[in-house]
Structure formats: structure tokens, C-alpha cells
Design a protein around this motif. Structure first.
Motif, PDB file in Angstrom:
ATOM      1  N   UNK A  19       0.818  -1.215   0.000  1.00  0.00           N
ATOM      2  CA  UNK A  19       0.000   0.000   0.000  1.00  0.00           C
ATOM      3  C   UNK A  19       0.854   1.269   0.000  1.00  0.00           C
ATOM      4  N   UNK A  20       2.165   1.102   0.167  1.00  0.00           N
ATOM      5  CA  UNK A  20       3.061   2.255   0.173  1.00  0.00           C
ATOM      6  C   UNK A  20       2.880   3.154   1.376  1.00  0.00           C
ATOM      7  N   UNK A  21       2.636   2.546   2.522  1.00  0.00           N
ATOM      8  CA  UNK A  21       2.425   3.340   3.735  1.00  0.00           C
ATOM      9  C   UNK A  21       2.999   2.635   4.958  1.00  0.00           C
ATOM     10  N   UNK A  22       3.090   3.367   6.052  1.00  0.00           N
ATOM     11  CA  UNK A  22       3.522   2.788   7.310  1.00  0.00           C
ATOM     12  C   UNK A  22       2.380   2.804   8.308  1.00  0.00           C
ATOM     13  N   UNK A  23       2.621   2.263   9.490  1.00  0.00           N
ATOM     14  CA  UNK A  23       1.611   2.266  10.542  1.00  0.00           C
ATOM     15  C   UNK A  23       2.294   2.324  11.908  1.00  0.00           C
ATOM     16  N   UNK A  24       1.736   3.131  12.807  1.00  0.00           N
ATOM     17  CA  UNK A  24       2.218   3.162  14.185  1.00  0.00           C
ATOM     18  C   UNK A  24       1.808   1.862  14.876  1.00  0.00           C
ATOM     19  N   UNK A  46      13.181  -4.591  13.332  1.00  0.00           N
ATOM     20  CA  UNK A  46      13.739  -3.781  12.234  1.00  0.00           C
ATOM     21  C   UNK A  46      13.616  -4.451  10.861  1.00  0.00           C
ATOM     22  N   UNK A  47      13.344  -5.761  10.835  1.00  0.00           N
ATOM     23  CA  UNK A  47      13.137  -6.459   9.551  1.00  0.00           C
ATOM     24  C   UNK A  47      11.847  -6.006   8.862  1.00  0.00           C
ATOM     25  N   UNK A  48      10.983  -5.329   9.595  1.00  0.00           N
ATOM     26  CA  UNK A  48       9.667  -4.943   9.051  1.00  0.00           C
ATOM     27  C   UNK A  48       9.594  -3.416   9.033  1.00  0.00           C
ATOM     28  N   UNK A  49      10.128  -2.840   7.966  1.00  0.00           N
ATOM     29  CA  UNK A  49      10.417  -1.393   7.965  1.00  0.00           C
ATOM     30  C   UNK A  49       9.179  -0.504   7.922  1.00  0.00           C
ATOM     31  N   UNK A  50       8.031  -1.047   7.546  1.00  0.00           N
ATOM     32  CA  UNK A  50       6.830  -0.200   7.514  1.00  0.00           C
ATOM     33  C   UNK A  50       6.139  -0.126   8.879  1.00  0.00           C
ATOM     34  N   UNK A  51       6.613  -0.914   9.842  1.00  0.00           N
ATOM     35  CA  UNK A  51       6.055  -0.861  11.190  1.00  0.00           C
ATOM     36  C   UNK A  51       6.809   0.200  11.990  1.00  0.00           C
ATOM     37  N   UNK A  52       6.106   1.248  12.345  1.00  0.00           N
ATOM     38  CA  UNK A  52       6.716   2.347  13.097  1.00  0.00           C
ATOM     39  C   UNK A  52       6.471   2.075  14.583  1.00  0.00           C
TER      40      UNK A  52
END
Length: 252
Positions: A127-132, A161-167
Motif C-alpha cells: 500500500x506504500x504506507x507505514x503504521x504506528x 527492524x526487519x519490518x520497515x513499515x512498522x513504526x
């Protein structure tokens, strides 16, 4: 004879009054702990509250809403899609439901599985986004509760850190459901101590500044022990039709 259903205006005033009471309690707890009230975020928990009442709550100032059942959150986010609500999923998430939350949720507060982390990251990358995201910890040690045992959290977060879209923003917990304040406080102290350790040892790029803990019955104790997010439902919206154990396994 059944009581008349309150009008929208009556409901609006009721929710506004309840919010004012809760914010004063937050301010008082912060004063006791030597903190600023602005350091605590109030997350209204809307599970079982009908969408039409949430529309009124939005008018009363509730622009963030937390849901623990994905299906319920998804349906409400669609019905209330014309409102600028930030949705937070605060309950256990099965891998096959991840695809739904990436469509509407602003944050996820109950990460306790690398399988869910991987699936969430994959969907967010697409989706080209991140999530808190908050890591859920079982601070009470109850077998019925979700969340990682405190002693497993450091190993778990080394993988994140392997999951870069998870903030990664912090930790979340449900304290033991008890009238014994010492037992409840012990859960919150355990979380604060864990947070302090993680601030020293967590991989670069992960933040553990946030502590989501405390609900309608115990949020003042949570604030005294460092909560930055309190999840309050019944104190805003009134009692639910069924006991909490129906909606949240291990609660009650």
C-alpha cells in the motif's frame, strides 16, 4: 414502561460531560505524578457503541477511536467514512485479518507475533504506507490474556527492524482486572521498568516513548506509573450490554 431514548442533543451533552470529567481526572493524576496533562493521550474505546452514537461522539471531540474487533472497526470506519477519524485497533489480530486493518487503521496496539508483523509489513509495503505499532505485553501473567511475557519482549523487538513499515512507538498492556490497587499498580510498574530497559537496549529506529495502559477503572493508577495513552470506553459511553469478558477474553 421503557425509558425514552435520549435525543442526539442529550447524548452530545452527556458525552461532553463525561469527557470533561475524565480529562479532569487525567489532569489530577498528572499533577500527582508531576507530569503535564498534555503528556497523556485519551483514546476513546468504542467497541459495541453504535455508529450513530459515535457520530455524536465525534461532534463532542472524539476524533480518535479504538476498537478491539477488526470486523466491528472495519464496518464503523466505512459507515463513518465522511468523518476524519483516526482508528486504532487495540485487540488481538489474526494473520488472516491483517489485510483489513491496513485499509483503515492509523495504528495497531496489540502486536505480539512475528507472523502478524510479517503480514502487516507485507500489506503496508504494497500500500506504500507505514503504521504506528505498539508491542503488547502480558504484564499480569494471566494465561487468558494475549501479549508477550515481559521476559520475551527484548528478543522479540530485535526482529522488528526487519519490518520497515512498522513504526514502533511503544508498549501496550491490560493490567489484571482486580479491585486490589496494589496488584493493578504492579502491572503498570512492570511496564514502566520494561520501557526503561528497552530505551537503552532497543535497536536503532525503534521508539519506546509510548506506554498504552489504563482503562476506565484504572487509568489514574496507570498515569501515576507513566502511561502516555489511556484507553477509556465505559466512562465515556456508559456500560456495555454484556460483561467485558464477552468482548475481551481474559477480562473479568
Amino acid at each position: 414502561m421503557e425509558a425514552a431514548t435520549p435525543t442526539a442533543e442529550q447524548q452530545l451533552n452527556e458525552i461532553k460531560t463525561n469527557l470533561a470529567v475524565i480529562r479532569q481526572k487525567i489532569a489530577d493524576a498528572c499533577a500527582k505524578a508531576g507530569r503535564e496533562p498534555s503528556s497523556v493521550r485519551l483514546l476513546p474505546v468504542t467497541k459495541t457503541v453504535p455508529a450513530e452514537r459515535l457520530r455524536i461522539a465525534y461532534a463532542a471531540g472524539c476524533h480518535e477511536m479504538g476498537e478491539n474487533k477488526v470486523q466491528e472497526a472495519r464496518e464503523k470506519s466505512e459507515v463513518l467514512g465522511d468523518l476524519n477519524i483516526k482508528w486504532s485497533v487495540i485487540g488481538h489480530l489474526q494473520t488472516n485479518k491483517v489485510k483489513y486493518i491496513t485499509r483503515f487503521a492509523h495504528e495497531f496496539q496489540a502486536l505480539d507475533s512475528l507472523k502478524v508483523a510479517a503480514e502487516l509489513d507485507k500489506r503496508l509495503q504494497s500500500a506504500g504506507r507505514g503504521m504506528d505499532v505498539y508491542v503488547q505485553v502480558n504484564s499480569s501473567g494471566e494465561a487468558s490474556k494475549f501479549g508477550l511475557p515481559p521476559e520475551d519482549v527484548e528478543d522479540f523487538i530485535r526482529q522488528l527492524p526487519n519490518y520497515s513499515s512498522l513504526q514502533i512507538r511503544g508498549l501496550m498492556t491490560l493490567a489484571i482486572f482486580s479491585t486490589d490497587h496494589d496488584r493493578v499498580r504492579a502491572c503498570f510498574v512492570r511496564m514502566r521498568e520494561l520501557q526503561e530497559r528497552l530505551r537503552q537496549t532497543a535497536p536503532a529506529g525503534l521508539s519506546f516513548d509510548e506506554l498504552s495502559m489504563g482503562m476506565s477503572g484504572d487509568f489514574e493508577l496507570a498515569i501515576e506509573e507513566g502511561a502516555t495513552v489511556v484507553r477509556v470506553g465505559q466512562a465515556i459511553f456508559g456500560k456495555r450490554p454484556l460483561p467485558d469478558s464477552h468482548y475481551w477474553p481474559g477480562f473479568g
